[in-house]
Design a protein around this motif. Structure first.
Motif, mmCIF file in Angstrom:
data_model
loop_
_atom_site.group_PDB
_atom_site.id
_atom_site.type_symbol
_atom_site.label_atom_id
_atom_site.label_comp_id
_atom_site.label_asym_id
_atom_site.label_seq_id
_atom_site.Cartn_x
_atom_site.Cartn_y
_atom_site.Cartn_z
ATOM 1 N N TYR A 1 -6.763 -3.107 7.205
ATOM 2 C CA TYR A 1 -6.479 -1.743 7.668
ATOM 3 C C TYR A 1 -7.492 -1.298 8.722
ATOM 4 N N ASP B 1 -2.261 -1.692 20.099
ATOM 5 C CA ASP B 1 -1.329 -1.132 19.126
ATOM 6 C C ASP B 1 -0.375 -2.239 18.685
ATOM 7 N N ALA C 1 2.252 6.311 3.588
ATOM 8 C CA ALA C 1 1.965 6.988 4.856
ATOM 9 C C ALA C 1 1.247 6.021 5.786
ATOM 10 N N GLY C 2 1.704 5.974 7.040
ATOM 11 C CA GLY C 2 1.102 5.101 8.033
ATOM 12 C C GLY C 2 1.857 3.796 8.230
ATOM 13 N N ASN D 1 -1.522 -1.016 7.526
ATOM 14 C CA ASN D 1 -1.080 0.293 8.009
ATOM 15 C C ASN D 1 -1.154 1.433 7.007
ATOM 16 N N ALA D 2 -1.093 1.143 5.718
ATOM 17 C CA ALA D 2 -1.058 2.228 4.731
ATOM 18 C C ALA D 2 -2.387 2.991 4.739
ATOM 19 N N SER D 3 -2.333 4.266 5.030
ATOM 20 C CA SER D 3 -3.562 5.063 5.113
ATOM 21 C C SER D 3 -4.060 5.490 3.742
ATOM 22 N N GLU E 1 -13.844 8.097 8.248
ATOM 23 C CA GLU E 1 -12.479 8.533 8.000
ATOM 24 C C GLU E 1 -12.351 9.268 6.674
ATOM 25 N N ARG F 1 -3.063 0.577 -0.758
ATOM 26 C CA ARG F 1 -3.557 -0.723 -0.290
ATOM 27 C C ARG F 1 -4.160 -1.511 -1.449
ATOM 28 N N LYS G 1 -7.337 -0.558 12.706
ATOM 29 C CA LYS G 1 -7.795 0.740 13.224
ATOM 30 C C LYS G 1 -8.786 0.536 14.373
ATOM 31 N N ARG H 1 -7.027 -0.564 17.470
ATOM 32 C CA ARG H 1 -6.378 0.549 18.166
ATOM 33 C C ARG H 1 -7.400 1.425 18.896
#
Length: 670
Positions: A335, A348, A197-198, A230-232, A320, A237, A339, A342
């Motif tokens: 990661y 982005d 995800a992400g 990117n992996a949430s 988070e 990760r 974040k 962004r």
């Protein structure tokens, strides 16, 4: 990273075409190597011819030795060897045929062993030593040539010379094994879509799947960027990070341990207290104490910045996850940096890639370089290549129209290919032989456009390319990037500045009118985002350099234990069951006792940038830099080159402002 290695066009089954036979234009940048089955024969005949010519030099009466003639003969011998060693060196790292890669490695090792043979020739050494150079270029080449004889042990007793040769040959073989183990890494990981995800949909759409529908992820740099940034899901990760830091595995840890042993053997043979003392004698730093003092000042200045930055990222993770005591680990770093980019700076990665599509960005890079240095770039589709992704280009002088050189781009990852980013010298410049240079840029970029980090890497490595292909040295031995190791990164580090300055970015729309216009707001935010993390980045560089100095001064005999002892003192500590040194190719690839040079050279790089002031596209300064720095290679001492270009002594203020994130951005707008 700069690599003194080479290749160029690989056409299986053809004969090797000597560089001197290449035409001035058209196919001037072409090289053809034989099929894998023919390499052993070509290798043997090349060495045999060189041995015969060296034998003739050894027999020349001392009274008849003249520097000009000696250097001309030496240059011809060296370039004849390079005509084979260059192509095979890069083929070993990039060619898609495993059999050819293996044959190339075998010959490269034989050529290296031959180097050790003639650099230990007392007769040859006596003739070089007797030569008296008539001008500074001759004297510098002779001095550096004598250094190479000394480094290979010509002055040692006969039994020690033999032991030194054996150690050098063993190190060369181990280095090839180490590189192959990383290059041929086959590990893949399987993840469910939920576990990734992400991660960008474009990356997921291209990923292969196993029989259970899980996504298969490799360990190349585009994979690392996609997952770690990117992996949430933290567990994903972590799993990727652990696998990524185990590339090369136990095999490479054993190889590194053996390399360190051989370094100690060499230090003992040469009567030095450690390997670093042996190596640094011929670096700008000169002594271990100078390196240690420099690294001490680096860590003193970046430590508080790193502490502050990690505190901010840790706070982000805790917010988070909702866990007030969540620990911040290495797999979190990229990661949460993304974040923060962004959320705080509104940068982005997808927007950055859209701003810098591959083809347009390459055209922009060439346009900037052409304007700055008075050049013209032309694609050359006639040059044969070793893979369909590879592109070839010629460079001409814009004023005279004269052909100068060629270069190749090999930008994307594939199985069996070199895993990092580097400029490989293919052919050295030599005005004495009317010989034009060739270099190759080898990277592992994404095809979807350049991220901010990749953009800087592109300009960095192209800085190495320009250092090679604009060389105008009299002799090939000190051409291009053949400078002191702690200076070699300076021209490439300096060129990173052109990836982010408004003056150079203004030219983007001219080369790609159909592209999205450069967003000055995005560029300003990217620069702000770049400054965050400087403390973390250079504290990490200090760890790498300190580890290198540990292995080359007081190793324990267990490279992983030495790594652990240093890393566990860092702010994020050591991660159990990881083995970063197993893929730290710099150490066995020529940067042993020299990794500090990345920061040492940055002192000069940041200082040289200041010569342009607020206009990095000033072609008058570019012409002076081309003439005083890029064209001269190592034929003028590095410190003198820098001081002549600056018109003053070099200064470290810009460097320390840079590594602590305090250096001001350019004030001009787009």
């Amino acid at each position: 990273m700069s690599v003194r290695s080479s290749l160029i066009a690989l056409a299986l089954g053809a004969a090797l075409v000597p560089a001197q036979a290449a035409p001035k234009v058209g196919l001037a940048g072409a090289f053809v190597i034989p099929a894998s089955t023919a390499i052993p024969g070509v290798c043997a005949s090349t060495i045999s011819r060189a041995r015969t010519r060296i034998g003739a030099l050894e027999k020349t009466p001392l009274a008849k030795i003249r520097a000009t003639r000696l250097l001309a003969d030496w240059n011809a011998i060296q370039m004849g060897l390079e005509d084979l060693n260059g192509p095979l060196g890069l083929a070993a790292e990039t060619h898609p045929d495993p059999a050819l890669r293996a044959a190339a490695v075998d010959c490269v090792l034989k050529l290296s062993a031959f180097d050790g043979e003639y650099y230990q020739s007392e007769a040859l050494y006596a003739r070089v030593k007797s030569a008296q150079g008539k001008d500074p270029v001759e004297r510098e080449n002779l001095a550096r040539l004598l250094e190479r004889f000394d480094e290979r042990g010509v002055g040692l007793a006969k039994d020690k010379r033999a032991a030194a040769r054996a150690a050098f040959e063993r190190i060369d073989a181990l280095a090839q094994d180490f590189s192959r183990n990383v290059r041929d890494e086959k590990t893949t990981l399987a993840f469910s879509e939920a576990e990734l995800a992400g991660v960008p949909a474009t990356y997921l759409a291209q990923a292969k799947r196993d029989a259970d529908g899980r996504l298969i992820v490799g360990l190349d740099y585009p994979d690392a960027e996609a997952v770690l940034e990117n992996a949430s899901v933290e567990a994903s990760r972590e799993r990727f990070y652990r696998a990524f830091t185990r590339r090369g595995g136990e095999k490479n840890l054993a190889i590194l341990a053996e390399v360190v042993k051989q370094w100690q053997v060499l230090a003992g043979l040469f009567g030095e207290p450690n390997y670093a003392s042996l190596i640094l004698k011929h670096h700008m730093a000169g002594k271990v104490e100078a390196v240690q003092g420099f690294l001490g000042e680096v860590v003193r200045q970046v430590a508080p910045v790193e502490e502050r930055e990690l505190a901010e990222l840790t706070a982000m993770k805790r917010a988070e996850t909702g866990k007030a005591d969540a620990a911040f680990r290495y797999w979190d770093l990229r990661y949460y940096e993304q974040k923060l980019r962004r959320e705080r700076f509104h940068v982005d990665p997808a927007e950055v890639r859209a701003q810098f599509p591959v083809d347009a960005t390459l055209s922009w890079l060439f346009d900037v370089s052409a304007h700055l240095y008075g050049l013209r770039f032309e694609a050359n589709g006639k040059l044969p290549v070793w893979h369909k992704d590879v592109k070839a280009f010629d460079i001409f002088d814009a004023k005279t129209g004269a052909y100068l050189s060629s270069f190749y781009l090999d930008l994307y990852p594939r199985d069996g290919k070199y895993k990092h980013a580097a400029a490989f010298s293919v052919r050295s410049a030599s005005r004495a032989l009317d010989r034009t240079p060739v270099s190759t840029l080898v990277t592992n970029f994404s095809r979807e456009g350049f991220s901010q980090d990749q953009l800087e890497t592109l300009f960095h490595e192209f800085g190495h390319i320009l250092h090679g292909v604009l060389s105008r040295t009299r002799y090939g031995m000190l051409a291009g990037t053949s400078v002191r190791q702690d200076f070699v990164e300076a021209p490439s580090q300096m060129y990173e500045e052109w990836a982010r300055r408004p003056e150079s970015l203004k030219r983007f729309s001219a080369v790609c009118p159909s592209c999205k216009p450069i967003d000055s707001g995005l560029i300003a935010r990217m620069e702000q985002a770049r400054k965050f993390g400087q403390g973390i980045q250079f504290a990490r560089q200090w760890v790498y350099a300190s580890y290198d100095m540990k292995l080359t001064t007081q190793p324990s005999g267990d490279p992983l234990a030495d790594w652990r002892a240093i890393e566990e003192k860092s702010r994020m500590g050591y991660v159990e069951d990881t083995m970063f040194p197993a893929s730290f190719g710099h150490l066995v690839g020529g940067y042993g006792a020299g990794y500090y040079g990345y920061m040492w050279s940055l002192v000069m790089a940041m200082d040289m940038v200041s010569a342009w002031g607020d206009d990095v596209m000033n072609p008058e300064i570019g012409a002076r830099y081309r003439r005083l720095v890029l064209e001269r290679g190592g034929e003028v001492p590095a410190q003198k080159i820098v001081e002549e270009f600056l018109g003053r002594k070099s200064d470290s203020r810009a460097f320390f402002d840079e590594i602590t994130g305090q250096r001001g951005a350019a004030k001009k707008g787009l």
